[in-house]
Design a protein around this motif. Structure first.
Motif, short mmCIF file in Angstrom:
data_model
loop_
_atom_site.label_atom_id
_atom_site.label_comp_id
_atom_site.label_asym_id
_atom_site.label_seq_id
_atom_site.Cartn_x
_atom_site.Cartn_y
_atom_site.Cartn_z
N GLN A 82 -2.19 46.06 -22.01
CA GLN A 82 -1.61 47.22 -22.68
C GLN A 82 -0.14 47.44 -22.32
O GLN A 82 0.56 48.20 -22.99
CB GLN A 82 -2.41 48.48 -22.34
CG GLN A 82 -3.83 48.45 -22.85
CD GLN A 82 -4.64 49.63 -22.37
OE1 GLN A 82 -4.18 50.77 -22.41
NE2 GLN A 82 -5.85 49.38 -21.89
N PHE A 182 -0.49 48.27 -29.54
CA PHE A 182 -1.00 49.07 -28.41
C PHE A 182 -2.37 49.66 -28.75
O PHE A 182 -3.28 49.66 -27.92
CB PHE A 182 -0.01 50.18 -28.06
CG PHE A 182 -0.49 51.06 -26.94
CD1 PHE A 182 -0.33 50.67 -25.62
CD2 PHE A 182 -1.12 52.28 -27.20
CE1 PHE A 182 -0.78 51.47 -24.58
CE2 PHE A 182 -1.57 53.09 -26.18
CZ PHE A 182 -1.40 52.68 -24.86
N ARG A 186 -5.76 49.04 -26.74
CA ARG A 186 -6.32 50.22 -26.06
C ARG A 186 -7.72 50.55 -26.56
O ARG A 186 -8.61 50.90 -25.78
CB ARG A 186 -5.39 51.43 -26.31
CG ARG A 186 -5.80 52.70 -25.57
CD ARG A 186 -5.51 52.57 -24.10
NE ARG A 186 -5.78 53.80 -23.38
CZ ARG A 186 -6.96 54.11 -22.87
NH1 ARG A 186 -7.98 53.28 -23.01
NH2 ARG A 186 -7.14 55.23 -22.21
#
Length: 430
Positions: A82, A182, A186
């Motif tokens: 991440q 992202f 995530r």
């Protein structure tokens, strides 16, 4: 995981090629940060300067990948992957805001950090998931490389069209793409699958640099290093520096057909064609791991690189020939790209084989992928800049030829010791 690889590399590709067009006419784009901090207008960017800026990305990837590999073995692949989109987001926002070459150089270091923090953990995951399965390892290595290169090529293509229509605001669009990356890392990756880093024996030190020095110092992976670095240098010549010459050109070389004269859209269309061929090659060679030695596939890749040089050299000096004749000259380039594509998954397969002896440190070892990639791309960027400044596009081709011959010697030595890599021995042909 592979979707995340694709989107992150898509963003990297957009930035990389948008930056080529940005640097090609830097003085035409006064930016916000320049006005706030009273920077001067953008400077003219020559071949060598461009090569240095392009190399900074790989310097960062080279230096930081082993460290992030170690961290991912300890903190978990899910967490570390991440970091990449965050570094990339900061990089593109800064790039959009300035024409200062020192600041742009810093953004390339940030962009390299994005790759350095994501690739080792992903490759470590692949090494775990394919342990003991030759066919699966071949397919997974090819799919990783396909996701990486398809993402990059898609980014190159998208960058050309975006730049044509919106110019420097391309970097803002890319900031949104990094946010998508992202989100995938995530929320699209199951953290429960990230178990291997918990398997270390209780009481063993979490961060032991001496341990990694011993592992890497005694590893036969260094037999692979010279060839892989040389091949990555060739790929570096065929991407950034080549496109810079196709786009900007140089009036000193009027007899070279491939010097300048193409706009961003035309370059993107050419990259689409090349990407399709390369992707097909990845799929084909990734399914040959059970029947061919890894080094045999890499050797074929070197031969493919030689075909590219021959075809491109003929095309570069085809002024006066009819278009039909030029199409014939493109054929060896197409075949060469298809064959060269097999070298990268074969090298990844060899590296993954090494991790079988160190199952708890796969991320650290697979981080060497980025080290070899970074060294090769740095060498390719710098060599390409010097060669192009002297010989134009012919210089890029001459540099490619030298690097391909450099790759052959270590590869022959590697073939003699390929058995030490463990389960990667071929079962029949090759």
């Amino acid at each position: 995981m592979l979707i995340g690889t694709f989107t992150l590399r898509l963003s990297t590709g957009v930035t990389g090629f948008a930056l080529i067009y940005y640097l090609g006419a830097l003085g035409d784009h006064p930016r916000l940060l320049d006005q706030l901090l009273h920077f001067g207008r953008g400077e003219h960017v020559g071949d060598i300067t461009f090569g240095l800026i392009a190399a900074l990305f790989y310097v960062s990837e080279l230096v930081l990948s082993p460290a992030f590999g170690i961290v991912s073995d300890r903190l978990g692949h899910y967490r570390v992957m991440q970091f990449g989109p965050v570094f990339g987001l900061l990089a593109v926002l800064l790039t959009w805001a300035t024409t200062s070459l020192p600041v742009i150089g810093f953004t390339r270091l940030l962009e390299g950090s994005a790759t350095a923090s994501s690739v080792p953990s992903i490759l470590g995951f692949i090494a775990v998931a394919t342990a003991g399965n030759e066919l699966l390892r071949g397919r997974a290595s090819a799919r990783f490389e396909a996701a990486t290169l398809t993402g990059l090529l898609a980014g190159y293509v998208v960058a050309g069209f975006l730049w044509h229509f919106i110019g420097p605001e391309t970097f803002l669009v890319n900031a949104a793409l990094y946010l998508v990356s992202f989100g995938i890392y995530r929320y699209g990756v199951d953290p429960r699958e990230d178990a291997p880093h918990h398997e270390r024996a209780v009481g063993e030190p979490r961060f032991d640099l001496g341990r990694y020095r011993r592992i890497l110092g005694g590893s036969h992976v260094w037999l692979l290093a010279p060839t892989w670095i040389a091949l990555n240098a060739v790929l570096g010549l065929y991407t950034n520096q080549t496109v810079f010459q196709l786009f900007r050109g140089d009036p000193r070389f009027p007899d070279q057909l491939l010097m300048g004269g193409l706009d961003s859209v035309q370059i993107s269309l050419g990259l689409i064609a090349g990407g399709v061929v390369f992707f097909a090659g990845l799929l084909y060679w990734g399914n040959r791991f059970k029947n061919l030695r890894r080094t045999t596939i890499i050797l074929y890749g070197v031969g493919g690189g030689l075909l590219i040089v021959v075809g491109a050299a003929a095309l570069n000096h085809s002024n006066g020939l009819p278009d039909v004749a030029r199409l014939v000259l493109v054929l060896p380039v197409i075949v060469g790209v298809f064959v060269l594509a097999g070298a990268t998954p074969a090298a990844i397969g060899l590296l993954a084989d090494v991790t079988e002896a160190y199952p708890e440190d796969r991320g650290a070892i697979m981080g060497l992928y980025s080290v070899f990639l970074g060294l090769g791309q740095i060498a390719g960027s710098l060599l390409g800049g010097l060669a192009a400044s002297v010989l134009g596009f012919d210089g890029i081709l001459a540099g490619s030829l030298i690097l391909l011959f450099v790759a052959v010697g270590p590869l022959m030595l590697l073939r003699q010791h390929e058995h030490v890599f463990g389960p990667g021995q071929a079962t029949s042909f090759g």
